[in-house]
Design a protein around this motif. Structure first.
Motif, short mmCIF file in Angstrom:
data_model
loop_
_atom_site.label_atom_id
_atom_site.label_comp_id
_atom_site.label_asym_id
_atom_site.label_seq_id
_atom_site.Cartn_x
_atom_site.Cartn_y
_atom_site.Cartn_z
N LEU A 13 0.85 -1.19 0.00
CA LEU A 13 0.00 0.00 0.00
C LEU A 13 0.88 1.24 0.00
O LEU A 13 1.06 1.90 1.01
N ARG A 14 1.44 1.53 -1.16
CA ARG A 14 2.37 2.65 -1.27
C ARG A 14 1.63 3.98 -1.11
O ARG A 14 0.53 4.16 -1.61
N HIS A 15 2.28 4.92 -0.42
CA HIS A 15 1.72 6.26 -0.30
C HIS A 15 1.65 6.92 -1.68
O HIS A 15 2.47 6.67 -2.55
N LYS A 16 0.67 7.79 -1.86
CA LYS A 16 0.66 8.62 -3.05
C LYS A 16 1.87 9.56 -3.01
O LYS A 16 2.30 9.99 -1.94
N THR A 17 2.38 9.88 -4.18
CA THR A 17 3.55 10.75 -4.28
C THR A 17 3.26 11.88 -5.25
O THR A 17 2.73 11.65 -6.35
N VAL A 18 3.62 13.09 -4.85
CA VAL A 18 3.44 14.27 -5.69
C VAL A 18 4.81 14.84 -6.04
O VAL A 18 5.66 15.03 -5.16
N ALA A 19 5.04 15.10 -7.32
CA ALA A 19 6.25 15.78 -7.76
C ALA A 19 5.93 17.25 -7.96
O ALA A 19 5.07 17.61 -8.76
N ILE A 20 6.60 18.12 -7.20
CA ILE A 20 6.41 19.57 -7.33
C ILE A 20 7.53 20.09 -8.21
O ILE A 20 8.72 19.89 -7.92
N ALA A 25 4.78 22.17 -0.82
CA ALA A 25 5.40 20.96 -0.31
C ALA A 25 4.89 20.63 1.09
O ALA A 25 4.52 19.48 1.39
N ALA A 26 4.84 21.64 1.95
CA ALA A 26 4.36 21.43 3.32
C ALA A 26 2.91 21.00 3.34
O ALA A 26 2.51 20.11 4.09
N SER A 27 2.09 21.61 2.48
CA SER A 27 0.67 21.29 2.45
C SER A 27 0.44 19.86 1.96
O SER A 27 -0.39 19.12 2.51
N PHE A 28 1.16 19.46 0.93
CA PHE A 28 1.02 18.08 0.44
C PHE A 28 1.47 17.08 1.50
O PHE A 28 0.84 16.02 1.67
N LEU A 29 2.53 17.40 2.23
CA LEU A 29 2.98 16.51 3.29
C LEU A 29 1.93 16.39 4.39
O LEU A 29 1.70 15.30 4.93
N ARG A 30 1.28 17.51 4.71
CA ARG A 30 0.22 17.45 5.72
C ARG A 30 -0.97 16.62 5.24
O ARG A 30 -1.74 16.08 6.05
N ALA A 31 -1.10 16.48 3.91
CA ALA A 31 -2.17 15.65 3.35
C ALA A 31 -1.81 14.17 3.41
O ALA A 31 -2.62 13.32 3.03
N ASP A 81 14.21 25.01 3.81
CA ASP A 81 13.00 25.82 4.02
C ASP A 81 11.86 24.96 4.53
O ASP A 81 11.09 25.37 5.40
N LEU A 82 11.75 23.76 3.98
CA LEU A 82 10.69 22.86 4.38
C LEU A 82 10.87 22.40 5.82
O LEU A 82 9.90 22.32 6.59
N GLN A 83 12.10 22.12 6.20
CA GLN A 83 12.38 21.76 7.59
C GLN A 83 11.93 22.86 8.55
O GLN A 83 11.34 22.59 9.60
N ASN A 84 12.24 24.10 8.17
CA ASN A 84 11.90 25.23 9.04
C ASN A 84 10.40 25.49 9.08
O ASN A 84 9.87 25.96 10.09
N ALA A 85 9.71 25.19 7.97
CA ALA A 85 8.29 25.51 7.88
C ALA A 85 7.41 24.50 8.61
O ALA A 85 6.33 24.85 9.08
N LEU A 86 7.86 23.25 8.69
CA LEU A 86 7.05 22.21 9.30
C LEU A 86 7.24 22.15 10.80
O LEU A 86 8.29 22.49 11.33
N LEU A 141 11.04 13.78 7.75
CA LEU A 141 11.08 14.44 6.45
C LEU A 141 11.93 13.66 5.45
O LEU A 141 11.61 13.56 4.27
N GLY A 142 13.04 13.11 5.94
CA GLY A 142 13.92 12.37 5.05
C GLY A 142 13.27 11.13 4.47
O GLY A 142 13.64 10.68 3.38
N GLU A 143 12.30 10.56 5.17
CA GLU A 143 11.63 9.35 4.69
C GLU A 143 10.51 9.66 3.72
O GLU A 143 10.06 8.78 2.98
N ARG A 144 10.04 10.91 3.71
CA ARG A 144 8.85 11.24 2.92
C ARG A 144 9.14 12.18 1.76
O ARG A 144 8.22 12.55 1.02
N THR A 145 10.41 12.59 1.60
CA THR A 145 10.73 13.54 0.54
C THR A 145 11.96 13.11 -0.24
O THR A 145 12.79 12.33 0.24
#
Length: 434
Positions: A18-25, A42-48, A65-70, A78-82
């Protein structure tokens, strides 16, 4: 170690059934507000709850930037999901200086995005279920072929379309040709999962033309403040010496810089206790020779001590840190949002609502309409320094032009342009994939 190596360092292979959905920005631009928008999506998709592949010119900066924003909870894995990968930076067209004005480079951007995505997928072991373009405009212009996304990406895609104002006006042969030149036929792609716009005025026309869903997106901004005061802002407050501050950040012609300087001159002649702040960078090539001389005269007057109600120091350059930007912005008593020759949405209003600061705007177009609708401030005819000065006086008294309480709807504006609303929109986009 670059950004995609940082994210790979802690990720386990994607082998679960059951792989997670993945979005390429995907964004080839890394100037102005592009890094901020990239981080927000990026942050919003991760929260989804999905995984994110980030393709941009500066993956390391995007990762940080993403580390600081989340929040700490989301940032911990973050390293496992991006996964971040370098996308060659977009180039401006030599003739108009715009990134989306070259018909040849538009098709090359699609090809580059496709090739880079393939390389990132091969390296990461991930597969993008959706490709998202935070600045879709770069992938449209002069390319009126709806089959392009299917040929080059062959997967669902979506994005944010900023310059959509050519959909205004009545139907005509000229408008039809313009729509083709703008490349909006790509919005008819069967793989398109809807498109977002910041300026909602043209949604019906866009849906009628494209046959696709067009969604009003919030113009989300960041409102965090730095851990330590931004020293240039402290210096500005010292120079203001208690006077009310009317401020602008970013000295572009379209932001009404010349009108602000002329308004400051009228305030100076009237002996009003106002201090006008012009912060950020300036591109003098946007101004005529006469206008450049006018700007230089102001700078000379400040240097000689003749002009004491204007701060103008572009030598500081661009404010690189959003928190420092906010610290300076929050010192304003009136926010100058009197754009000239500009049709679109502006994050300036979102920041003003965040800090509950009244705005001065030009009547009409998106910014002026929102200022009037939400009573965020007052509007004036374009380029009128006299009307600007009168409006500033009202705004500092917290009243409208009739002398009645302004009663701004800051909370409503914050809700309509919140990250929470963006999260809902993007979560629905992800759900549409199933």
């Amino acid at each position: 170690m670059d950004a995609h190596q940082l994210s790979r360092a802690t990720r386990q292979p994607f082998m679960t059934p059951l792989r997670h959905k993945t979005v390429a920005i995907v964004d080839p631009l890394w100037v102005g507000h592009h890094p901020m928008y990239f981080c927000q999506f990026a942050a919003s998709f991760l929260r989804a709850g999905v995984h994110v592949m980030g393709l941009c010119p500066d993956p390391l900066a995007a990762f940080r930037d993403l580390q600081n924003a989340l929040g700490s909870e989301l940032a911990s894995d973050l390293g496992e999901r991006t996964f971040f990968h370098t996308l060659p930076a977009g180039k401006a067209h030599f003739f108009q200086g715009r990134y989306e004005s070259d018909p040849v480079r538009t098709i090359l951007r699609w090809r580059t995005a496709s090739d880079t995505l393939a390389a990132a997928e091969a390296e990461s072991g991930m597969h993008a279920d959706l490709v998202y373009f935070p600045y879709l405009d770069s992938y449209l212009r002069f390319l009126p072929f709806a089959a392009i996304p299917e040929i080059l990406l062959n997967r669902p895609w979506s994005g944010l379309y900023l310059r959509n104002h050519h959909h205004g006006g009545s139907p005509s042969v000229k408008k039809s040709l313009l729509l083709r030149a703008k490349g909006d036929a790509i919005l008819r792609s069967p793989l398109c999962r809807g498109v977002g716009v910041l300026d909602e005025r043209f949604i019906p026309a866009m849906e009628n033309y494209s046959g696709n869903t067009i969604i009003r997106y919030p113009d989300v901004t960041q409102s965090d403040l730095p851990a330590t005061p931004y020293l240039p802002a402290m210096e500005i407050q010292r120079k203001a010496a208690g006077r009310k501050i009317i401020g602008i950040i970013g000295l572009e012609r379209r932001k009404g810089l010349l009108t602000l300087l002329r308004t400051a001159a009228l305030a100076r002649q009237a002996g009003l206790p106002y201090y006008f702040v012009c912060a950020g960078t300036i591109l003098l090539a946007q101004f005529t020779a006469t206008e450049q001389a006018e700007i230089q005269a102001v700078r000379d007057g400040i240097a000689s001590g003749e002009i004491r109600n204007v701060h103008f120091d572009p030598s500081l350059g661009r404010i690189k840190n959003e928190a420092d930007y906010n610290f300076l912005f929050r010192t304003f008593d009136v926010v100058w949002a009197a754009y000239e020759g500009f049709e679109g949405s502006s994050g300036t209003l979102s920041k003003a609502a965040a800090f509950e600061l009244p705005c001065l705007a030009t009547a009409g177009e998106c910014v002026g309409s929102r200022v009037e609708s939400y009573r965020l401030g007052l509007t004036i005819p374009s380029g009128s320094a006299a009307d600007a000065l009168t409006a500033i006086t009202h705004l500092l008294a917290h009243s409208d032009a009739a002398g009645q309480p302004l009663a701004p709807r800051f909370a409503a504006y914050r809700e309509d342009h919140s990250s929470t609303r963006l999260d809902r929109i993007l979560a629905e986009l992800i759900n549409s994939l199933t």
